[in-house]
Design a protein around this motif. Structure first.
Motif, mmCIF file in Angstrom:
data_model
loop_
_atom_site.group_PDB
_atom_site.id
_atom_site.type_symbol
_atom_site.label_atom_id
_atom_site.label_comp_id
_atom_site.label_asym_id
_atom_site.label_seq_id
_atom_site.Cartn_x
_atom_site.Cartn_y
_atom_site.Cartn_z
ATOM 1 N N ASN A 169 59.736 -8.939 -4.266
ATOM 2 C CA ASN A 169 59.958 -9.910 -3.417
ATOM 3 C C ASN A 169 60.673 -9.474 -2.096
ATOM 4 O O ASN A 169 60.649 -9.916 -0.937
ATOM 5 C CB ASN A 169 61.107 -11.107 -4.216
ATOM 6 C CG ASN A 169 60.336 -11.643 -5.034
ATOM 7 O OD1 ASN A 169 59.065 -11.714 -5.355
ATOM 8 N ND2 ASN A 169 61.017 -12.431 -5.940
ATOM 9 N N SER A 170 61.337 -8.455 -2.154
ATOM 10 C CA SER A 170 62.273 -7.717 -0.991
ATOM 11 C C SER A 170 61.072 -7.374 -0.151
ATOM 12 O O SER A 170 61.027 -7.217 0.922
ATOM 13 C CB SER A 170 63.248 -6.788 -1.276
ATOM 14 O OG SER A 170 62.644 -5.779 -2.199
ATOM 15 N N SER A 171 60.068 -6.638 -0.804
ATOM 16 C CA SER A 171 59.104 -6.092 0.162
ATOM 17 C C SER A 171 58.340 -7.064 0.878
ATOM 18 O O SER A 171 57.705 -6.967 2.038
ATOM 19 C CB SER A 171 58.045 -5.226 -0.778
ATOM 20 O OG SER A 171 58.932 -4.213 -1.191
ATOM 21 N N GLN A 203 59.399 -10.240 1.609
ATOM 22 C CA GLN A 203 60.237 -10.807 2.557
ATOM 23 C C GLN A 203 60.215 -9.964 3.844
ATOM 24 O O GLN A 203 60.150 -10.658 4.976
ATOM 25 C CB GLN A 203 61.670 -11.192 2.083
ATOM 26 C CG GLN A 203 61.972 -12.148 0.931
ATOM 27 C CD GLN A 203 61.607 -13.650 1.542
ATOM 28 O OE1 GLN A 203 61.296 -13.883 2.732
ATOM 29 N NE2 GLN A 203 61.798 -14.382 0.797
ATOM 30 N N ALA A 204 60.214 -8.738 3.760
ATOM 31 C CA ALA A 204 60.016 -7.814 5.026
ATOM 32 C C ALA A 204 58.623 -8.291 5.478
ATOM 33 O O ALA A 204 58.603 -8.468 6.974
ATOM 34 C CB ALA A 204 60.127 -6.388 4.681
ATOM 35 N N ALA A 257 60.751 -0.240 -3.907
ATOM 36 C CA ALA A 257 60.206 -1.350 -3.057
ATOM 37 C C ALA A 257 59.452 -0.560 -1.862
ATOM 38 O O ALA A 257 58.350 -1.085 -1.301
ATOM 39 C CB ALA A 257 61.082 -2.209 -2.460
ATOM 40 N N GLN A 258 59.942 0.685 -1.456
ATOM 41 C CA GLN A 258 59.118 1.473 -0.511
ATOM 42 C C GLN A 258 57.861 1.804 -0.825
ATOM 43 O O GLN A 258 56.880 1.643 -0.007
ATOM 44 C CB GLN A 258 60.157 2.642 -0.147
ATOM 45 C CG GLN A 258 59.370 3.489 1.066
ATOM 46 C CD GLN A 258 58.368 4.432 0.953
ATOM 47 O OE1 GLN A 258 58.639 4.933 -0.358
ATOM 48 N NE2 GLN A 258 57.606 4.311 1.529
ATOM 49 N N ASN A 272 61.594 -14.928 -9.063
ATOM 50 C CA ASN A 272 61.373 -13.788 -9.703
ATOM 51 C C ASN A 272 60.228 -14.069 -10.861
ATOM 52 O O ASN A 272 60.561 -14.680 -11.687
ATOM 53 C CB ASN A 272 62.770 -13.318 -10.327
ATOM 54 C CG ASN A 272 62.719 -11.863 -10.806
ATOM 55 O OD1 ASN A 272 61.592 -11.315 -10.919
ATOM 56 N ND2 ASN A 272 63.787 -11.133 -10.849
ATOM 57 N N THR A 325 60.656 -8.699 -10.754
ATOM 58 C CA THR A 325 59.624 -8.524 -9.200
ATOM 59 C C THR A 325 60.584 -8.508 -8.063
ATOM 60 O O THR A 325 60.068 -8.824 -6.950
ATOM 61 C CB THR A 325 58.687 -9.551 -9.276
ATOM 62 O OG1 THR A 325 59.485 -10.937 -9.210
ATOM 63 C CG2 THR A 325 57.587 -9.399 -10.577
ATOM 64 N N CYS A 326 61.924 -8.482 -8.296
ATOM 65 C CA CYS A 326 62.862 -8.089 -7.375
ATOM 66 C C CYS A 326 62.465 -7.088 -6.076
ATOM 67 O O CYS A 326 62.289 -7.484 -4.768
ATOM 68 C CB CYS A 326 64.180 -7.824 -7.676
ATOM 69 S SG CYS A 326 65.024 -9.127 -8.676
ATOM 70 N N TYR A 327 61.817 -6.026 -6.436
ATOM 71 C CA TYR A 327 61.338 -5.106 -5.428
ATOM 72 C C TYR A 327 60.300 -5.707 -4.669
ATOM 73 O O TYR A 327 59.951 -5.447 -3.846
ATOM 74 C CB TYR A 327 60.953 -3.607 -6.325
ATOM 75 C CG TYR A 327 59.997 -3.695 -6.979
ATOM 76 C CD1 TYR A 327 58.462 -3.479 -6.616
ATOM 77 C CD2 TYR A 327 59.990 -4.349 -8.551
ATOM 78 C CE1 TYR A 327 57.551 -3.464 -7.469
ATOM 79 C CE2 TYR A 327 58.699 -4.416 -9.320
ATOM 80 C CZ TYR A 327 57.605 -4.005 -8.879
ATOM 81 O OH TYR A 327 56.525 -3.857 -9.609
#
Length: 155
Positions: free
Chosen positions: A53-55, A57-58, A138-139, A45, A49-51
């Motif tokens: 990082n999740s994007s 990772q996708a 994130a989207q 993080n 920046t969690c949002y």
């Protein structure tokens, strides 16, 4: 894969972070051997920046995208743009290559912790509304990154 090419890829990824030990690699480690299981890398993080990082990772686990950047990267547009290219165009091209570098960290070197620093910088450069510490979507980030990748890919 050619051993020398593999060594160069590993070395370039490790040099970018300037800290071999951050990836769990000691001085005498074999650069041809992945540092850990491929594809199982964490993302630090970097300040709300969690949002991101999740994007990421996708994206990092979308087989067609990963395959393109690992196996067909010769089809990428040239990394360097003409001097008269706009600031936005240069930032978009940097983002494309930052994603390529991140995919290589995760799927070639097997880094335990992959650094999305350059990609985060590029996202924030292109989208000022993602700067700061506010709540982000994130989207929306994923949509913008995919649009940039689409715009940067050759026809």
């Amino acid at each position: 894969m050619n051993t020398r090419k593999r060594e160069d890829e590993c070395s370039s990824q490790l040099t970018k972070t300037d800290d071999r030990s951050a990836h769990g690699m000691s001085e005498g480690a074999d650069p041809n051997k992945p540092l850990g299981p491929l594809g199982l890398s964490g993302l630090p993080n970097l300040g709300n920046t969690c949002y991101i990082n999740s994007s990421l990772q996708a994206l990092l686990h979308t087989p067609a995208l990963v395959s393109f950047f690992l196996d067909y990267d010769i089809f990428l547009p040239p990394e360097n743009l003409p001097a008269d290219a706009t600031r936005v165009k240069k930032a978009q091209r940097r983002l494309l290559y930052s994603l390529k570098d991140l995919i290589h960290q995760v799927w070639r070197s097997g880094a335990r912790m992959a650094s999305p620093h350059d990609l985060v910088r590029d996202v924030m450069d292109l989208s000022p509304d993602f700067r700061g510490y506010g709540q982000q979507d994130a989207q929306e980030l994923l949509s913008r990154v995919l649009r940039i990748l689409h715009d940067e890919m050759p026809d």
